[in-house]
Design a protein around this motif. Sequence first.
Motif, PDB file in Angstrom:
ATOM      1  N   HIS A   1       0.820  -1.217   0.000  1.00 34.72           N
ATOM      2  CA  HIS A   1       0.000   0.000   0.000  1.00 34.72           C
ATOM      3  C   HIS A   1       0.851   1.264   0.000  1.00 34.72           C
ATOM      4  O   HIS A   1       0.332   2.351  -0.229  1.00 34.72           O
ATOM      5  N   ASP A   2       2.146   1.126   0.263  1.00 36.65           N
ATOM      6  CA  ASP A   2       3.083   2.247   0.149  1.00 36.65           C
ATOM      7  C   ASP A   2       3.473   2.375  -1.318  1.00 36.65           C
ATOM      8  O   ASP A   2       3.927   1.408  -1.927  1.00 36.65           O
ATOM      9  N   ARG A   3       3.310   3.561  -1.904  1.00 44.41           N
ATOM     10  CA  ARG A   3       3.494   3.702  -3.350  1.00 44.41           C
ATOM     11  C   ARG A   3       4.919   3.356  -3.786  1.00 44.41           C
ATOM     12  O   ARG A   3       5.119   2.766  -4.849  1.00 44.41           O
ATOM     13  N   LYS A   4       5.920   3.714  -2.996  1.00 42.06           N
ATOM     14  CA  LYS A   4       7.294   3.394  -3.375  1.00 42.06           C
ATOM     15  C   LYS A   4       7.555   1.894  -3.237  1.00 42.06           C
ATOM     16  O   LYS A   4       8.246   1.292  -4.065  1.00 42.06           O
ATOM     17  N   HIS A   5       7.010   1.279  -2.197  1.00 40.22           N
ATOM     18  CA  HIS A   5       7.144  -0.165  -2.046  1.00 40.22           C
ATOM     19  C   HIS A   5       6.433  -0.887  -3.188  1.00 40.22           C
ATOM     20  O   HIS A   5       6.951  -1.871  -3.730  1.00 40.22           O
ATOM     21  N   ALA A   6       5.237  -0.399  -3.548  1.00 45.77           N
ATOM     22  CA  ALA A   6       4.487  -1.030  -4.643  1.00 45.77           C
ATOM     23  C   ALA A   6       5.262  -0.948  -5.952  1.00 45.77           C
ATOM     24  O   ALA A   6       5.295  -1.908  -6.734  1.00 45.77           O
ATOM     25  N   ALA A   7       5.893   0.199  -6.209  1.00 46.51           N
ATOM     26  CA  ALA A   7       6.694   0.346  -7.425  1.00 46.51           C
ATOM     27  C   ALA A   7       7.843  -0.654  -7.437  1.00 46.51           C
ATOM     28  O   ALA A   7       8.136  -1.282  -8.463  1.00 46.51           O
ATOM     29  N   PHE A   8       8.502  -0.812  -6.293  1.00 47.18           N
ATOM     30  CA  PHE A   8       9.604  -1.771  -6.214  1.00 47.18           C
ATOM     31  C   PHE A   8       9.102  -3.196  -6.439  1.00 47.18           C
ATOM     32  O   PHE A   8       9.736  -3.990  -7.140  1.00 47.18           O
ATOM     33  N   LEU A   9       7.965  -3.539  -5.834  1.00 49.56           N
ATOM     34  CA  LEU A   9       7.422  -4.884  -5.981  1.00 49.56           C
ATOM     35  C   LEU A   9       7.068  -5.188  -7.438  1.00 49.56           C
ATOM     36  O   LEU A   9       7.290  -6.304  -7.922  1.00 49.56           O
ATOM     37  N   HIS A  10       6.526  -4.206  -8.150  1.00 45.88           N
ATOM     38  CA  HIS A  10       6.251  -4.404  -9.579  1.00 45.88           C
ATOM     39  C   HIS A  10       7.540  -4.647 -10.349  1.00 45.88           C
ATOM     40  O   HIS A  10       7.608  -5.521 -11.226  1.00 45.88           O
ATOM     41  N   GLU A  11       8.566  -3.861 -10.049  1.00 53.05           N
ATOM     42  CA  GLU A  11       9.864  -4.056 -10.706  1.00 53.05           C
ATOM     43  C   GLU A  11      10.439  -5.432 -10.370  1.00 53.05           C
ATOM     44  O   GLU A  11      10.945  -6.144 -11.234  1.00 53.05           O
ATOM     45  N   ALA A  12      10.334  -5.800  -9.108  1.00 54.71           N
ATOM     46  CA  ALA A  12      10.901  -7.068  -8.659  1.00 54.71           C
ATOM     47  C   ALA A  12      10.207  -8.249  -9.314  1.00 54.71           C
ATOM     48  O   ALA A  12      10.841  -9.242  -9.688  1.00 54.71           O
ATOM     49  N   ALA A  13       8.879  -8.153  -9.457  1.00 50.60           N
ATOM     50  CA  ALA A  13       8.130  -9.258 -10.056  1.00 50.60           C
ATOM     51  C   ALA A  13       8.611  -9.536 -11.473  1.00 50.60           C
ATOM     52  O   ALA A  13       8.750 -10.694 -11.886  1.00 50.60           O
ATOM     53  N   GLY A  14       8.886  -8.494 -12.212  1.00 54.89           N
ATOM     54  CA  GLY A  14       9.339  -8.684 -13.583  1.00 54.89           C
ATOM     55  C   GLY A  14      10.796  -9.079 -13.693  1.00 54.89           C
ATOM     56  O   GLY A  14      11.191  -9.806 -14.608  1.00 54.89           O
ATOM     57  N   ALA A  15      11.599  -8.630 -12.740  1.00 58.13           N
ATOM     58  CA  ALA A  15      13.041  -8.843 -12.841  1.00 58.13           C
ATOM     59  C   ALA A  15      13.487 -10.193 -12.289  1.00 58.13           C
ATOM     60  O   ALA A  15      14.324 -10.875 -12.878  1.00 58.13           O
ATOM     61  N   LEU A  16      12.935 -10.587 -11.144  1.00 59.13           N
ATOM     62  CA  LEU A  16      13.466 -11.754 -10.453  1.00 59.13           C
ATOM     63  C   LEU A  16      12.590 -13.001 -10.589  1.00 59.13           C
ATOM     64  O   LEU A  16      13.094 -14.116 -10.483  1.00 59.13           O
ATOM     65  N   LEU A  17      11.307 -12.819 -10.788  1.00 61.87           N
ATOM     66  CA  LEU A  17      10.451 -13.994 -10.939  1.00 61.87           C
ATOM     67  C   LEU A  17      10.440 -14.402 -12.406  1.00 61.87           C
ATOM     68  O   LEU A  17       9.473 -14.200 -13.136  1.00 61.87           O
ATOM     69  N   VAL A  18      11.538 -14.978 -12.844  1.00 63.91           N
ATOM     70  CA  VAL A  18      11.694 -15.351 -14.241  1.00 63.91           C
ATOM     71  C   VAL A  18      10.760 -16.507 -14.569  1.00 63.91           C
ATOM     72  O   VAL A  18      10.205 -17.172 -13.692  1.00 63.91           O
ATOM     73  N   LYS A  19      10.581 -16.737 -15.854  1.00 63.10           N
ATOM     74  CA  LYS A  19       9.594 -17.705 -16.321  1.00 63.10           C
ATOM     75  C   LYS A  19       9.842 -19.103 -15.757  1.00 63.10           C
ATOM     76  O   LYS A  19      10.963 -19.600 -15.735  1.00 63.10           O
TER      77      LYS A  19
END
Length: 492
Positions: free
Chosen positions: A305-323
Amino acid sequence: MPRRPMRMSEAAKAALATALKKLRTDLQAPSGFPAPVLAAAEAAARAPRLPDRDATDLPLFTIDPPDSKDLDQAMYLERRPGGGFRVHYAIADVAAFVTAGDALDAEARKRIVTLYFPDGKVPLHPPVLSEGAASLLPNQKVPALLWEHDLDAHGEVTRSSVSRALVRSRAKLDYAGVQQAIDSGTAEESVALLRDIGTLREAVEAERGGISLSLPDQEVTFEDGSFRLRYRAALAVDGWNEQISLMTGMAAAKMMLDGGPGILRTQDRAPTHEVTRLHHIAQGLGIDWPHHVSYAELIRSLDPHDRKHAAFLHEAAGALLVKSVYKSFPDHDHIPAETVHAAIAAPYTHCTAPLRRLVDRYAGELCVAVGADREAPEWVLAALGDLPSRMEKAKGNAADRQSLDLVEAALLMDRVGSTFDAVVIDTDAELAQPNPREGQVQLAEPAVLGRVTSAAVDLELGASARVKLERADPAFPDKNRRVLFSLVQDQR
């Protein structure tokens, strides 16, 4: 200020209907089941292969969305004498209805997964089975694969087994109702134990380095003749329920690795350069990430719910959770070199949703064979080599994401030129652009994600912004730009 109701005009509804029809065509989604398949399903529903074991005395319950009828899993949780827990987890036994090589089997192998669209789903199996005879509906005797997991007082699994059994669910529960009952202290013991066991399993997951992202989901609903988009924040019970499924998938993978043959769901670790990049992003967002803290530990500490944390989580999902990919092996001597699913931090397989996913029927059958100390059926062994590539052709994720894109565009069609409050959750800085002028924003209301461009200033990841809607067109050929915003106010 009251929120303006977001209703679709008739033109937007028509545009969405046309776009969804085209999406079904593009994904080659079947419009119905052939007559021989329906006839085979009716016959199978009347005469399934019933197991010898009768476990209908177990007071199982299911937890699913209120309108769901294709119920794959039911559970009963209890304390063990002397400490610890026992989890009884029943999985729909599709193989009790589908015979290898018959019309039902051939059709399922074509469809691979159930496809979900806002205006209806395309099921893997005919509804007479998936929403009827094979579903773990309440007060219905159904053949199932019954898992039993013994856990110690810390939530560690000490024993797992699986065998065929006849079961009967006593109640169909939903997530919100279970959460409310547990929080208020009115849940019966077996339901209340889901919190105890789920919390322990989350601690076990943290200890082994598993990753759970808790970003709100975009949820499409149909209300008063129109589609709606909203964010659905995950409830604690969502995570507890998922832990039971994950535990079973890990137990199944261990069985197959110990006994062979098998099929796994694996995921590679993120490349070192992606981890380094995320450290830089965290620093830029003001998120403290000491080098001794693992990525998994950091993720669990963030507030979506923290906007900066949410932005990081979106980045992390794409970067580290590879296919993730499927890997099969014919016997114990040919186990693949990499067997771990990085996000789960353990070997894992899909085995808990056979009504909606083809591979689960095969994984369940392999585990039953291991548990009975016998050879796996020939039809399972014959399909193993082809199964990973077949599953890669599944279009479930494409149907989900593209359907959301279309609903977003249709919902906003009549608001072109309007401005919205948003958060920048992605920028093209990841493409090594020194001056990122394109990225993605998440609107506060409605629940829309869209591309954004900036003419004058660089986009700042995690910043709040005011954006203007430049385009909302379900028919726009570039699916990534059906919804397009421009930055109209400095970020803050």
